[in-house]
Design an enzyme around this catalytic site. Sequence first.
Site, PDB file in Angstrom:
ATOM      1  N   ASP A 171       0.234   3.749  -5.930  1.00 47.08           N
ATOM      2  CA  ASP A 171      -0.406   5.066  -6.047  1.00 47.08           C
ATOM      3  C   ASP A 171      -1.903   4.974  -5.772  1.00 47.08           C
ATOM      4  O   ASP A 171      -2.694   5.714  -6.357  1.00 47.08           O
ATOM      5  CB  ASP A 171      -0.193   5.600  -7.471  1.00 47.08           C
ATOM      6  CG  ASP A 171       1.267   5.602  -7.873  1.00 47.08           C
ATOM      7  OD1 ASP A 171       1.571   5.166  -9.002  1.00 47.08           O
ATOM      8  OD2 ASP A 171       2.090   6.036  -7.058  1.00 47.08           O
TER       9      ASP A 171
ATOM     10  N   SER B  91      -7.496   6.583  -5.391  1.00 47.97           N
ATOM     11  CA  SER B  91      -6.517   6.667  -6.469  1.00 47.97           C
ATOM     12  C   SER B  91      -5.768   7.971  -6.260  1.00 47.97           C
ATOM     13  O   SER B  91      -6.362   9.047  -6.314  1.00 47.97           O
ATOM     14  CB  SER B  91      -7.209   6.676  -7.832  1.00 47.97           C
ATOM     15  OG  SER B  91      -6.308   7.112  -8.830  1.00 47.97           O
ATOM     16  N   ARG B  92      -4.488   7.891  -6.015  1.00 44.07           N
ATOM     17  CA  ARG B  92      -3.726   9.107  -5.714  1.00 44.07           C
ATOM     18  C   ARG B  92      -3.513   9.967  -6.960  1.00 44.07           C
ATOM     19  O   ARG B  92      -3.137  11.118  -6.871  1.00 44.07           O
ATOM     20  CB  ARG B  92      -2.372   8.739  -5.097  1.00 44.07           C
ATOM     21  CG  ARG B  92      -2.527   7.963  -3.792  1.00 44.07           C
ATOM     22  CD  ARG B  92      -1.211   7.774  -3.084  1.00 44.07           C
ATOM     23  NE  ARG B  92      -1.228   6.556  -2.273  1.00 44.07           N
ATOM     24  CZ  ARG B  92      -0.344   6.290  -1.321  1.00 44.07           C
ATOM     25  NH1 ARG B  92       0.615   7.135  -1.056  1.00 44.07           N
ATOM     26  NH2 ARG B  92      -0.414   5.172  -0.636  1.00 44.07           N
ATOM     27  N   VAL B  93      -3.730   9.372  -8.117  1.00 40.08           N
ATOM     28  CA  VAL B  93      -3.638  10.159  -9.346  1.00 40.08           C
ATOM     29  C   VAL B  93      -4.940  10.923  -9.539  1.00 40.08           C
ATOM     30  O   VAL B  93      -4.945  12.064  -9.988  1.00 40.08           O
ATOM     31  CB  VAL B  93      -3.340   9.238 -10.553  1.00 40.08           C
ATOM     32  CG1 VAL B  93      -3.496   9.968 -11.867  1.00 40.08           C
ATOM     33  CG2 VAL B  93      -1.950   8.649 -10.419  1.00 40.08           C
TER      34      VAL B  93
ATOM     35  N   ILE C 194       0.845  -1.202   0.000  1.00 37.99           N
ATOM     36  CA  ILE C 194       0.000   0.000   0.000  1.00 37.99           C
ATOM     37  C   ILE C 194       0.878   1.249   0.000  1.00 37.99           C
ATOM     38  O   ILE C 194       0.578   2.247  -0.686  1.00 37.99           O
ATOM     39  CB  ILE C 194      -0.962   0.009   1.218  1.00 37.99           C
ATOM     40  CG1 ILE C 194      -2.086  -1.023   1.014  1.00 37.99           C
ATOM     41  CG2 ILE C 194      -1.571   1.394   1.444  1.00 37.99           C
ATOM     42  CD1 ILE C 194      -2.935  -1.250   2.236  1.00 37.99           C
TER      43      ILE C 194
END
Lengths: 127, 524
Positions: free
Chosen positions: B354, B379-381, B350
């Site tokens: 991303d 979703s870090r994007v 984790i």
Amino acid sequence: MPVEYAHALSRSLENAANSSEAEAHVDELVAVLKREGKMRALPAILRELERLQAREYAQKPTLTVTKESDSQKALKELGNHLRSVPEVEIQTDERLVGGWRYTDGDTLVDASYKTALLQLYRRVTTL
Amino acid sequence: MDTLIIEKIQKEIEKFEPTTDLEKVGRVVRVGDGVAEIEGLENAVMSEMVLFDDSGDKSLEEAMSSKEALYGLVLNLEEDAVKAVVLGDVERVQEGMLVKSTGRVLSIPVGESLLGRVVNTLAEPLDGKGPIESDSYAPIERDAYGVIDRKSVDTPIHTGIKAIDAMVPIGRGQRELIIGDRFTGKTTVAIDAILNQKNEPEDTRPICIYVAVGQKESKTARIVAQLEEAGAMDYTVVVSASAAAPAALQFLAPFSGATIGEYFMDRGRDALVIYDDLSKQAVAYRQLSLLLRRPPGREAYPGDIFYLHSRLLERAAKLSDEKGGGSLTALPIIETQEGDVSSYIPTNVISITDGQIFLDAGLFNKGTRPAIDVGNSVSRVGSSAQTKAMKAVGGSIRIELAQFRELEAFMQFAQDLDEATKKRIDSGRRMAELLKQRNGEPLPFEKQVVSIYAGINGLFAGIKVEDVTTAEGKWLEYIDGQHSDVLKEIHSTGKLEDATTEKIDSAMEDFKKTHTDLFSTDEE
């Protein structure tokens, strides 16, 4: 544990000046094993010792040819690969088909027909 | 026999020159549990391939009838010996056997010839469709691209799953973890992502690589059959290191998958690699490390278990335009026990990826499939990996669903609810139902947009909750049949223009008039 004892005994025997000194080393080992109550390890130590000796023997310079009469020619060809040809033990093995094979510890020069034919076979069968 | 083959063989014989060079060799002194201890090979390097010469004690005929060359991988360089894992049948290795140094690190064939094939970790074919012909070889261990060679993730990769593409969008070059207990649909999400790439135009379609680590061979066979039936194998490579494969091959399989994907990425194309699953890779690596006598750490994993996953996942990237603009997207899968995401390997992965898609067993058992726990998924994007159209419709869903889940729990205790709360629960139920999707039926993103738009604008408000899925199917059929220009517009522009939304609103009105049977009094 038997491996370590076998290696230690092997090194001691290599440095022994004569056979009586070698016997003394063996007696010392047995005494140590008796004192520590580990006599049961003796057969395993002996097996490991035999293995070490076989390994040492395999490390000796060996020239394998298909027949004795090929050995001179093989030695001459070997000279082209090594700076100086050591004293070799000649062995015969018909399975080489032809040519010769030299091993010396971690060095190998393989000019046997068997290996060449096997390389060709593997190359052709991957077409 | 074919004359062409005879000519080929003749040419090989003519140009053949047997080598009689001086070679550095070692000898096997001990072998067991897939690890061979070799004496000699003083110049061996880490990760070097070594060749076990099992022809020494055999006649020519016996040597020719034995299987392919047997390789090993050097993993321990010790004072007196070298330890190598055997990459094949360990029973062929005997004490005293000669071992030759190859002078090269482990490499596999890569290229277009792998597409449509099922191979093992060493890229040897497993599907019986003949040898893999390739001129290019690439090492399976390679440094990841540096910061300067990369670009921000800005292009979506659509999985075809509404819940993911709307709320947890994935971009090309991203690493998005799929995590959950056993039998929660992790592999299904990954396979649907592969199937959905069929909806992409061929020039932008990512090449897909599915790496099966420690899986049952029957499961892999089922997946291959599913991909073949859908025509997805044309752009897919399957790398299989089954549960019966040696631990070394299981541990290396994901690296092979990454290497195959990097071939395409380096040539300006997009690739998607799925590692199913990294938990099994970690277990295989632990087994190997313990056999190599490396000191065990937490949960008996070796000290470099984090590095195993980090160096693998760092190879996923979106390259800069100067480097060709290609990308490698990674979807690693991790299996948890009893939903525990705070255990060792899950927390490691984790922290590397991303974002994660968390699949909840409780949701799965209740019939919510895909069982995506929106609260724990991220979703870090984010919306950088979404088309404008999806951004327009997907923005509010996440909050609405999160609020619905809270109210759903609250509802079990409260008796009298105000109208606004009832309405929110009602809407949330329909939205949750709308996001359900059958496996193996990924939706192109333009249909997802139209479906979610209809949902958030109340098309399904007058329909029973259990009929929402059926109604959605009919709505999409209707749009496809009567207003396919709307779908084409969204597909080509990626946007939801005002004119388009007007058309959809009008279509919704028409749909209600022509499908009155669907719209009945809603039950509480």
